[in-house]
Design an enzyme around this catalytic site. Structure first.
Site, PDB file in Angstrom:
ATOM      1  CD  GLU A 154      48.752  51.259 -29.326  1.00 54.70           C
ATOM      2  OE1 GLU A 154      48.626  50.815 -30.482  1.00 54.70           O
ATOM      3  OE2 GLU A 154      47.793  51.647 -28.626  1.00 54.70           O
TER       4      GLU A 154
ATOM      5  CG  ASP B  76      46.830  47.592 -35.705  1.00 55.94           C
ATOM      6  OD1 ASP B  76      46.198  47.860 -36.734  1.00 55.94           O
ATOM      7  OD2 ASP B  76      47.231  48.451 -34.910  1.00 55.94           O
TER       8      ASP B  76
END
Length: 394
Positions: A148, A164
């Site tokens: 990210e 996640d």
């Protein structure tokens, strides 16, 4: 005040990756429209690699993808049911090779997959990202991962994330204006296998987080929040610890100092099912219902953290304390002494096992793992080049 990535990602959502950004107090050196991202394939795998740069264009707020040159392309309108997204894949480097692409000013993700292209679809609300906790997700049997980042006029924030899942390992880095390079995200030698072996040996349902392909290939370990969602972990997995915390702070005060550079303190006491926080004047500033495991692992629901200056900072401190199981050993939070983390028998075993295998001890095992600077993040106000290194699955 440094820009922080407030990461509340749900891979099942049909929206772009969002970051809550605090505006820096001072302007940094000018950041160009794109910067180079050097992707190096040290995985040892011979199957092809596919790379994707997906996110929200900061100048317009539009969702889309960037090609290898950093040129932005908006997603089409999409439909309901979702329609196939355009092929946004970029050929990645072969084993032992490197490829350089350009990163535009985005808040988004760099996905990479081995052997197969990922399946993306678009709804009327935006991009549908992989949600492999769902057995019918078309990406369920693909080995992939993502990083990210936010690149804006104030610089680059790039992390390796395991919020996640833990899957194909990689590290991130940035070259600064003085020529020095900082990196994070590498596992110890044997750390990938070591993590999965440790998780499989952990009693209480934690082994159920591991997903494998029909040919026996280990694909990933789901985060505990997704484990609750799929039934892999029992919903009561954190109850004993929460009950002990609630009992302790019915007669003891929990002191939270959310900002190291300001003296503001908040004082928590439990009354029934609620922990009330007061300020130095004795006024109640916010209250928290007794959290369940989902609230703790996701840092949401009963531990919601709005991007404000009171509830959000207190909540993120509580979230870190519950996940790391430090609330019973230290009534002054946040506890940033990592030696005290994960020592209770009831703790976030996924985060515990992951941090233990990281070369520098840093990871993003839950949304507010940056409390106490435990996150795997690189940042620079004048980035010259970014790096993504695909590491061995060993």
């Amino acid at each position: 005040m440094l820009l922080r990535l407030v990461r509340r990602l749900g891979a099942a959502t049909a929206v772009a990756t969002l970051f809550a950004l605090a505006t820096p107090l001072t302007a940094e050196a000018a950041v160009p429209a794109t910067i180079p991202l050097r992707i190096t394939n040290n995985s040892g795998r011979t199957d092809p690699v596919y790379v994707y740069d997906l996110g929200t264009q900061l100048s317009t707020g539009r969702q889309g993808w960037a090609d290898a040159t950093g040129t932005f392309h908006a997603w089409p309108a999409g439909g309901n049911p979702p329609t196939p997204a355009p092929d946004a894949s970029i050929p990645g480097p072969a084993a032992g090779q490197s490829t350089t692409i350009r990163m535009p000013k985005f808040s988004g993700r760099i996905y990479f997959s081995y052997g197969q292209k990922l399946v993306f679809k678009v709804t009327t609300g935006g991009l549908v990202q992989p949600a492999v906790q769902n057995p019918s997700d078309p990406n369920r049997d693909i080995l992939f991962n993502w990083s990210e980042y936010t690149l804006n006029d104030s610089g680059l924030w790039l992390n390796s994330t395991q919020v996640d899942m833990v899957s194909a390992p990689y590290a991130v880095g940035v070259q600064r204006s003085d020529g020095s390079t900082v990196t994070t995200g590498h596992l110890k030698s044997g750390g990938y296998t070591g993590f999965f072996n440790a998780l499989r040996g952990q009693a209480g349902g934690w082994a159920n987080l591991v997903q494998t392909r029909s040919d026996g290939t280990v694909l990933r370990a789901l985060s505990p929040g997704h484990g609750l969602e799929t039934g892999a972990l029992p919903s009561t997995v954190m109850d004993d610890y929460v009950n002990r915390v609630w009992q302790k702070y019915a007669t003891t005060t929990l002191t939270v100092t959310p900002f190291a550079d300001t003296p503001a303190k908040y004082y928590g006491r439990v009354s029934g099912n609620v922990m009330n926080f007061t300020n130095s004047a004795g006024a109640v500033v916010t209250s928290f219902q007794k959290p369940d495991a989902d609230s703790i692992f996701g840092c949401h629901k009963y531990l919601d953290a709005p991007n404000d200056q009171v509830r959000g900072p207190i909540s993120r401190t509580l979230c870190a304390g519950f996940n790391r199981s430090t609330l019973l050993v230290n009534a002054n939070q946040p506890d940033t002494t990592s030696a005290a983390f994960y020592q209770d028998t009831v703790t976030n075993q996924y985060a515990r096992r992951l941090h233990a295998q990281m070369a520098d001890g840093k990871a993003y095992a839950f949304a507010f793992d940056d409390v106490g600077n435990q996150e795997s993040l690189v940042n620079d106000g004048s980035p010259q080049q970014a790096y993504l290194t695909l590491d061995p699955l060993s």
